[in-house]
Design an enzyme around this catalytic site. Structure first.
Site, PDB file in Angstrom:
ATOM      1  N   ASP A   6       0.841  -1.201   0.000  1.00 25.44           N
ATOM      2  CA  ASP A   6       0.000   0.000   0.000  1.00 25.44           C
ATOM      3  C   ASP A   6       0.878   1.254   0.000  1.00 25.44           C
ATOM      4  OD1 ASP A   6      -2.058  -1.775   0.279  1.00 25.44           O
ATOM      5  OD2 ASP A   6      -2.493  -1.279   2.373  1.00 25.44           O
TER       6      ASP A   6
ATOM      7  N   GLU B  85       1.121   4.603   2.033  1.00 21.71           N
ATOM      8  CA  GLU B  85       0.670   5.139   3.313  1.00 21.71           C
ATOM      9  C   GLU B  85       1.322   6.496   3.548  1.00 21.71           C
ATOM     10  OE1 GLU B  85       0.022   1.178   5.985  1.00 21.71           O
ATOM     11  OE2 GLU B  85       2.083   1.616   5.353  1.00 21.71           O
TER      12      GLU B  85
ATOM     13  N   GLU C 261      -8.962   6.896   2.409  1.00 22.60           N
ATOM     14  CA  GLU C 261      -8.500   5.543   2.112  1.00 22.60           C
ATOM     15  C   GLU C 261      -9.269   5.021   0.909  1.00 22.60           C
ATOM     16  OE1 GLU C 261      -7.299   1.479   4.579  1.00 22.60           O
ATOM     17  OE2 GLU C 261      -8.644   2.951   5.484  1.00 22.60           O
TER      18      GLU C 261
ATOM     19  N   GLU D 155      -3.661   5.134   1.564  1.00 19.39           N
ATOM     20  CA  GLU D 155      -4.265   5.680   2.779  1.00 19.39           C
ATOM     21  C   GLU D 155      -3.515   6.942   3.160  1.00 19.39           C
ATOM     22  OE1 GLU D 155      -5.229   4.478   7.454  1.00 19.39           O
ATOM     23  OE2 GLU D 155      -4.377   3.002   6.067  1.00 19.39           O
TER      24      GLU D 155
ATOM     25  N   LYS E 157      -9.239 -17.431  29.237  1.00 14.22           N
ATOM     26  CA  LYS E 157      -9.907 -17.932  28.032  1.00 14.22           C
ATOM     27  C   LYS E 157      -9.311 -19.258  27.570  1.00 14.22           C
ATOM     28  CE  LYS E 157     -11.637 -13.555  26.200  1.00 14.22           C
ATOM     29  NZ  LYS E 157     -11.594 -12.569  25.097  1.00 14.22           N
TER      30      LYS E 157
END
Length: 256
Positions: A50, A52, A71, A80, A153
């Site tokens: 990308d 950025e 974006e 973005e 968890k």
């Protein structure tokens, strides 16, 4: 187009400069600075990376802080642009959060495309400004808000199912443990893809972290007994590590 297409580094940089020119047209004299961040700033971008960018705006007294993103995907590539007012970005850069070793590392390696006032030097200084208390607070937050909860968890998943949840918990635990180690050393990571491997190169790691990290990085997470026992061993090592460094995270009574 079937998703991202291969773009050369030179083509991607030319697109970045075109976006910077458009930002100057849109925001005019309000532009304080424009820069690349992420893999393009580091020079490690691949053919499908990308674009950025940071766009920093001047604001007048009384104006609302600015913090939003443009974006979009343009066929072969995605971009973005994070748009901030100067004060808002500097304020954020001075904060320490769970993801600080990754999120704020991007500011340290940003590559200016337009910076007449040396704003990116101020941004680096802001990232480096928090004191020990700020880091300890975030470490405490991960120990209580993430690690203690993850332990509950994975013990629930092992005791009553579904045990298919254990691989995900192991990955999340390893990721947050890496952030914990980065915060402990006040060290940033280069990219999300290398958070765990880079954490393994830092000294003073909790016992059991390396075994958990290697298990996650290997992708060999199909044996629930092995995953559970590796998480438990890390938890034991983490408690001892935290106690030795005065990162206490349990109390004997309700604290309020």
């Amino acid at each position: 187009m079937n998703g991202p297409q291969a773009v050369t580094k030179d083509e991607r940089r030319a697109i970045g400069h075109n976006i910077a020119d458009r930002l100057k047209q849109v925001y005019g004299d309000k532009i304080k600075a424009i820069g690349l961040y992420g893999s393009m700033a580091r020079g490690t971008d691949g053919p499908y990376s990308d674009i950025e960018m940071l766009c920093v705006l001047r604001t007048e007294d009384g104006e609302e802080p600015i913090d939003f993103s443009h974006e979009w995907a343009a066929g072969a590539w995605k971009a973005e642009v994070n748009v901030y007012s100067e004060e808002e970005l500097l304020k954020y850069a001075k904060t320490v959060e769970d993801s600080w070793p990754l999120s704020h590392g991007a500011f340290l390696t940003a590559l200016p495309l337009y910076d007449p006032d040396g704003f990116f030097d101020d941004l680096i200084a802001a990232v480096q400004s928090p004191d020990e208390a700020d880091f300890r607070e975030s470490i405490h937050g991960i120990l209580v808000g993430e690690m203690f909860e993850f332990a509950g968890k994975w013990r629930n998943a092992n005791a009553q199912g579904p045990r298919t949840y254990l691989p995900y918990l192991a990955m999340e635990t390893a990721q947050y443990a890496a952030m914990l180690i980065g915060l402990h050393h006040r060290t940033t990571y280069s990219t999300g893809a290398k958070v765990i491997p880079e954490a393994m190169t830092l000294p003073d790691r909790p016992e059991g972290f390396d075994a958990l990290a290697q298990l996650v990085l290997s992708g060999e997470l199909s044996d629930p007994d092995r995953v559970f026992l590796t998480c438990e061993a890390f938890w034991n090592g983490l408690q001892a590590w935290a106690e030795e460094r005065d990162y206490g995270f349990t109390t004997e009574q309700i604290p309020f």
